[in-house]
Scaffold this active site. Structure first.
Site, PDB file in Angstrom:
ATOM      1  N   LYS A   1       0.831  -1.203   0.000  1.00  0.00           N
ATOM      2  CA  LYS A   1       0.000   0.000   0.000  1.00  0.00           C
ATOM      3  C   LYS A   1       0.870   1.258   0.000  1.00  0.00           C
ATOM      4  O   LYS A   1       0.574   2.238  -0.708  1.00  0.00           O
ATOM      5  CB  LYS A   1      -0.920  -0.014   1.212  1.00  0.00           C
ATOM      6  CG  LYS A   1      -1.979  -1.111   1.174  1.00  0.00           C
ATOM      7  CD  LYS A   1      -2.677  -1.247   2.518  1.00  0.00           C
ATOM      8  CE  LYS A   1      -3.658  -2.407   2.519  1.00  0.00           C
ATOM      9  NZ  LYS A   1      -4.256  -2.651   3.857  1.00  0.00           N
TER      10      LYS A   1
ATOM     11  N   GLN B   1      -3.640  -1.360  10.228  1.00  0.00           N
ATOM     12  CA  GLN B   1      -3.600  -2.656   9.556  1.00  0.00           C
ATOM     13  C   GLN B   1      -4.087  -3.761  10.490  1.00  0.00           C
ATOM     14  O   GLN B   1      -3.598  -3.915  11.601  1.00  0.00           O
ATOM     15  CB  GLN B   1      -2.167  -2.966   9.090  1.00  0.00           C
ATOM     16  CG  GLN B   1      -2.039  -4.268   8.327  1.00  0.00           C
ATOM     17  CD  GLN B   1      -2.814  -4.279   7.025  1.00  0.00           C
ATOM     18  OE1 GLN B   1      -2.762  -3.314   6.263  1.00  0.00           O
ATOM     19  NE2 GLN B   1      -3.519  -5.356   6.750  1.00  0.00           N
TER      20      GLN B   1
ATOM     21  N   ASP C   1     -10.044   3.844   5.764  1.00  0.00           N
ATOM     22  CA  ASP C   1     -10.524   2.465   5.636  1.00  0.00           C
ATOM     23  C   ASP C   1     -12.045   2.399   5.702  1.00  0.00           C
ATOM     24  O   ASP C   1     -12.641   1.349   5.435  1.00  0.00           O
ATOM     25  CB  ASP C   1      -9.928   1.590   6.745  1.00  0.00           C
ATOM     26  CG  ASP C   1      -9.186   0.384   6.190  1.00  0.00           C
ATOM     27  OD1 ASP C   1      -9.169   0.216   4.954  1.00  0.00           O
ATOM     28  OD2 ASP C   1      -8.629  -0.394   6.976  1.00  0.00           O
TER      29      ASP C   1
END
Length: 302
Positions: free
Chosen positions: A55, A99, A122
């Site tokens: 990412k 994460q 997110d």
């Protein structure tokens, strides 16, 4: 129709992801700031490390600023929250991504709720979920929003269609239901425990599968000509010493029945990362004062 000839149109992810990334780059170019995303990784899980590295690399390719905060596995909940608070308060950080999964002693839901909703790239904060279900602009979960972008890229109709989602997770199934409803689809949410699942899936014009079970959907469960989006990624052990392979929740022979089908890998996966980049740019646009945007619209599309 097992073993039947593949006739489905392939909905490949890379071209759609490239289009989404180009649009993100175009929006970023209108901003007086460089969009910046902060990644938080806790522990030494190899998969998490690889995901964050990928990412961050994509962000750099797009010209975004990315910062990786790698915390030790014994990080406390308080220390994790303190870092999130610091990033929330930093005007140079526009997006914060935690994460997952976290080490077992940490509460992921509590940590996610600490992220400023304006920086929730997110799309997992309760405020983000509430905005989605109210049909209001906001940051959307990356995989569901990526699915919508893929459908748009390939001009797959959504309005007026009967969409069946197999999977009810907070990451994919539930938010995707909201996005499809907002796009004027009629939506049914099913799952692995749904009685006579095939009877439900055969009614779908648009079938999206995110159940986490390899080859759950077989050709007899798909209406001929339906569009099938396979979100599942399952690692299947190889035989006779062969390497493990990746496969989806949809049996490959569905290609002989469906009108269009995403491959696994190479379907929805690239869309998730591309949507994360778009979310980061949109978050930066929202946090940039209107008089400094040089005419850019920071509205987050529904």
């Amino acid at each position: 129709m097992t073993g039947g000839r593949a006739t489905a149109r392939t909905l490949a992810g890379p071209p759609a992801a490239a289009d989404l990334l180009a649009r993100a780059a175009a929006l970023a170019a209108t901003l007086p700031v460089t969009p910046a995303i902060a990644f938080i990784r806790v522990g030494d899980d190899p998969a998490s490390e690889s995901y964050v590295r990928g990412k961050a690399k994509k962000a750099a390719e797009l010209g975004l600023d990315s910062r990786v905060h790698a915390l030790p596995a014994d990080t406390t909940q308080a220390d994790l929250h303190a870092l999130i608070g610091t990033l929330n308060a930093d005007p140079g950080v526009h997006g914060v991504l935690l994460q997952l999964p976290l080490p077992g002693h940490l509460n992921a839901d509590a940590a996610l709720t600490c992220i400023d909703p304006r920086k929730d790239v997110d799309g997992l904060h309760p405020v983000s979920a509430g905005l989605l279900w109210q049909g209001q602009p906001g940051l959307r979960p990356c995989t569901p929003a990526g699915v919508m972008a893929l459908l748009d890229h390939y001009r797959i109709p959504v309005a007026g269609q009967h969409a069946v989602i197999v999977g009810r997770s907070a990451l994919v199934g539930r938010p995707l239901a909201g996005l499809l409803l907002n796009a004027d689809a009629t939506v049914t949410v099913a799952h692995r425990a749904t009685p006579d699942l095939g009877a439900v899936t055969r009614r779908a014009d648009l079938l999206i599968v995110a159940a986490g079970q390899a080859h759950l959907i077989t050709p007899d469960m798909v209406r001929p000509g339906a569009t099938v989006i396979d979100v599942g990624i399952n690692r299947v052990p190889g035989q006779d010493g062969a390497r493990a392979s990746l496969t989806g929740d949809v049996h490959p022979d569905v290609a002989g029945v469906a009108g269009a089908l995403t491959p696994v890998p190479g379907g929805v996966g690239p869309m998730t990362v591309a949507q994360l980049m778009m979310n980061t740019v949109q978050a930066a646009a929202q946090q940039t004062p209107a008089d400094r945007r040089n005419g850019a619209s920071g509205d987050v599309p529904r």
